[in-house]
Design a protein around this motif. Structure first.
Motif, PDB file in Angstrom:
ATOM      1  N   ARG A 168     -59.414 -38.421  80.786  1.00 34.05           N
ATOM      2  CA  ARG A 168     -58.695 -39.587  80.265  1.00 34.05           C
ATOM      3  C   ARG A 168     -59.060 -40.831  81.068  1.00 34.05           C
ATOM      4  N   TRP A 169     -58.832 -41.992  80.483  1.00 28.27           N
ATOM      5  CA  TRP A 169     -59.162 -43.247  81.143  1.00 28.27           C
ATOM      6  C   TRP A 169     -58.387 -43.356  82.453  1.00 28.27           C
ATOM      7  N   GLY A 170     -59.085 -43.557  83.544  1.00 24.77           N
ATOM      8  CA  GLY A 170     -58.480 -43.700  84.855  1.00 24.77           C
ATOM      9  C   GLY A 170     -58.165 -42.390  85.550  1.00 24.77           C
ATOM     10  N   GLY A 171     -58.221 -41.290  84.837  1.00 19.04           N
ATOM     11  CA  GLY A 171     -57.881 -39.996  85.419  1.00 19.04           C
ATOM     12  C   GLY A 171     -58.904 -39.476  86.407  1.00 19.04           C
ATOM     13  N   ASP A 172     -60.135 -39.933  86.280  1.00 20.94           N
ATOM     14  CA  ASP A 172     -61.169 -39.456  87.196  1.00 20.94           C
ATOM     15  C   ASP A 172     -60.978 -39.985  88.614  1.00 20.94           C
ATOM     16  N   PHE A 173     -60.125 -40.977  88.796  1.00 20.48           N
ATOM     17  CA  PHE A 173     -59.865 -41.523  90.127  1.00 20.48           C
ATOM     18  C   PHE A 173     -58.603 -40.939  90.775  1.00 20.48           C
ATOM     19  N   LEU A 174     -57.856 -40.120  90.025  1.00 16.64           N
ATOM     20  CA  LEU A 174     -56.605 -39.564  90.537  1.00 16.64           C
ATOM     21  C   LEU A 174     -56.825 -38.177  91.144  1.00 16.64           C
ATOM     22  N   PRO A 175     -56.351 -37.937  92.356  1.00 16.72           N
ATOM     23  CA  PRO A 175     -56.470 -36.596  92.929  1.00 16.72           C
ATOM     24  C   PRO A 175     -55.523 -35.602  92.261  1.00 16.72           C
ATOM     25  N   SER A 176     -54.398 -36.099  91.734  1.00 17.41           N
ATOM     26  CA  SER A 176     -53.466 -35.276  90.963  1.00 17.41           C
ATOM     27  C   SER A 176     -52.698 -36.189  90.027  1.00 17.41           C
ATOM     28  N   LEU A 177     -52.223 -35.626  88.927  1.00 16.51           N
ATOM     29  CA  LEU A 177     -51.492 -36.429  87.966  1.00 16.51           C
ATOM     30  C   LEU A 177     -50.061 -36.668  88.430  1.00 16.51           C
ATOM     31  N   SER A 178     -49.439 -35.648  89.018  1.00 14.68           N
ATOM     32  CA  SER A 178     -48.093 -35.793  89.565  1.00 14.68           C
ATOM     33  C   SER A 178     -47.948 -34.855  90.757  1.00 14.68           C
ATOM     34  N   ARG A 179     -46.874 -35.013  91.492  1.00 19.61           N
ATOM     35  CA  ARG A 179     -46.668 -34.156  92.650  1.00 19.61           C
ATOM     36  C   ARG A 179     -46.255 -32.748  92.253  1.00 19.61           C
ATOM     37  N   TYR A 180     -46.026 -32.536  90.976  1.00 18.46           N
ATOM     38  CA  TYR A 180     -45.619 -31.223  90.479  1.00 18.46           C
ATOM     39  C   TYR A 180     -46.785 -30.398  89.938  1.00 18.46           C
ATOM     40  N   ASP A 181     -47.996 -30.917  90.007  1.00 19.10           N
ATOM     41  CA  ASP A 181     -49.158 -30.223  89.469  1.00 19.10           C
ATOM     42  C   ASP A 181     -49.423 -28.888  90.160  1.00 19.10           C
ATOM     43  N   GLY A 182     -48.950 -28.707  91.357  1.00 24.25           N
ATOM     44  CA  GLY A 182     -49.209 -27.480  92.101  1.00 24.25           C
ATOM     45  C   GLY A 182     -48.283 -26.333  91.747  1.00 24.25           C
ATOM     46  N   LEU A 183     -47.400 -26.508  90.780  1.00 19.79           N
ATOM     47  CA  LEU A 183     -46.494 -25.439  90.377  1.00 19.79           C
ATOM     48  C   LEU A 183     -47.298 -24.347  89.679  1.00 19.79           C
ATOM     49  N   LEU A 184     -47.341 -23.162  90.290  1.00 17.00           N
ATOM     50  CA  LEU A 184     -48.164 -22.072  89.770  1.00 17.00           C
ATOM     51  C   LEU A 184     -47.380 -21.088  88.919  1.00 17.00           C
ATOM     52  N   ALA A 185     -46.157 -20.763  89.331  1.00 14.44           N
ATOM     53  CA  ALA A 185     -45.386 -19.746  88.618  1.00 14.44           C
ATOM     54  C   ALA A 185     -43.901 -20.033  88.751  1.00 14.44           C
ATOM     55  N   VAL A 186     -43.170 -19.587  87.755  1.00 12.15           N
ATOM     56  CA  VAL A 186     -41.713 -19.720  87.741  1.00 12.15           C
ATOM     57  C   VAL A 186     -41.137 -18.351  87.396  1.00 12.15           C
ATOM     58  N   ARG A 187     -40.180 -17.893  88.201  1.00 19.00           N
ATOM     59  CA  ARG A 187     -39.509 -16.623  87.931  1.00 19.00           C
ATOM     60  C   ARG A 187     -38.017 -16.886  87.807  1.00 19.00           C
ATOM     61  N   LEU A 188     -37.421 -16.317  86.799  1.00 20.79           N
ATOM     62  CA  LEU A 188     -35.985 -16.461  86.570  1.00 20.79           C
ATOM     63  C   LEU A 188     -35.219 -15.549  87.527  1.00 20.79           C
ATOM     64  N   THR A 189     -34.194 -16.062  88.168  1.00 20.72           N
ATOM     65  CA  THR A 189     -33.365 -15.282  89.083  1.00 20.72           C
ATOM     66  C   THR A 189     -32.224 -14.627  88.298  1.00 20.72           C
ATOM     67  N   PRO A 190     -31.502 -13.696  88.936  1.00 18.96           N
ATOM     68  CA  PRO A 190     -30.337 -13.135  88.245  1.00 18.96           C
ATOM     69  C   PRO A 190     -29.320 -14.207  87.836  1.00 18.96           C
ATOM     70  N   LEU A 191     -29.126 -15.215  88.671  1.00 22.85           N
ATOM     71  CA  LEU A 191     -28.238 -16.317  88.306  1.00 22.85           C
ATOM     72  C   LEU A 191     -28.757 -17.058  87.077  1.00 22.85           C
ATOM     73  N   GLY A 192     -30.056 -17.266  87.013  1.00 19.41           N
ATOM     74  CA  GLY A 192     -30.661 -17.916  85.867  1.00 19.41           C
ATOM     75  C   GLY A 192     -30.489 -17.094  84.597  1.00 19.41           C
ATOM     76  N   ARG A 193     -30.651 -15.776  84.705  1.00 19.17           N
ATOM     77  CA  ARG A 193     -30.446 -14.906  83.552  1.00 19.17           C
ATOM     78  C   ARG A 193     -28.979 -14.949  83.100  1.00 19.17           C
ATOM     79  N   LEU A 194     -28.066 -15.001  84.057  1.00 17.44           N
ATOM     80  CA  LEU A 194     -26.657 -15.097  83.715  1.00 17.44           C
ATOM     81  C   LEU A 194     -26.341 -16.403  82.976  1.00 17.44           C
ATOM     82  N   CYS A 195     -26.935 -17.500  83.439  1.00 17.85           N
ATOM     83  CA  CYS A 195     -26.699 -18.795  82.805  1.00 17.85           C
ATOM     84  C   CYS A 195     -27.312 -18.875  81.404  1.00 17.85           C
ATOM     85  N   ILE A 196     -28.445 -18.238  81.223  1.00 16.04           N
ATOM     86  CA  ILE A 196     -29.085 -18.258  79.899  1.00 16.04           C
ATOM     87  C   ILE A 196     -28.300 -17.400  78.917  1.00 16.04           C
ATOM     88  N   GLY A 197     -27.752 -16.323  79.408  1.00 14.27           N
ATOM     89  CA  GLY A 197     -26.923 -15.489  78.552  1.00 14.27           C
ATOM     90  C   GLY A 197     -27.564 -14.233  78.226  1.00 14.27           C
TER      91      GLY A 197
END
Length: 84
Positions: A55-84
């Protein structure tokens, strides 16, 4: 590139997805993990993603946001309880 409406719609969809992904990553990282609903696996954001570099200007950015390094997400028992 063809200037047909279908091509324009495809480009807009790609741009929207590129803009929305950091928001989703931030929700998992800042809110769900902080509240104990998820466990996240994270690495340094620099070089973690490359889908924005064409994208335009993207070649100069080392990362798009500080959250780009998020590799995996696992739901906890509390999260499962909240989801239902």
């Amino acid at each position: 590139m063809d200037d047909s409406p279908a091509d324009a719609a495809e480009v807009m969809t790609e741009q929207r997805a590129l803009a929305q992904l950091p928001v989703v990553l931030a929700l998992f990282f800042e809110y769900a993990a902080t509240l104990g609903l998820t466990v996240v696996r994270y690495t340094a954001p620099v070089g973690a993603r490359s889908d924005y570099a064409d994208r335009w200007g993207g070649d100069f950015l080392p990362s798009l946001s500080r959250y780009d390094g998020l590799l995996a997400v696992r739901l906890t028992p509390l999260g499962r309880l909240c989801i239902g």
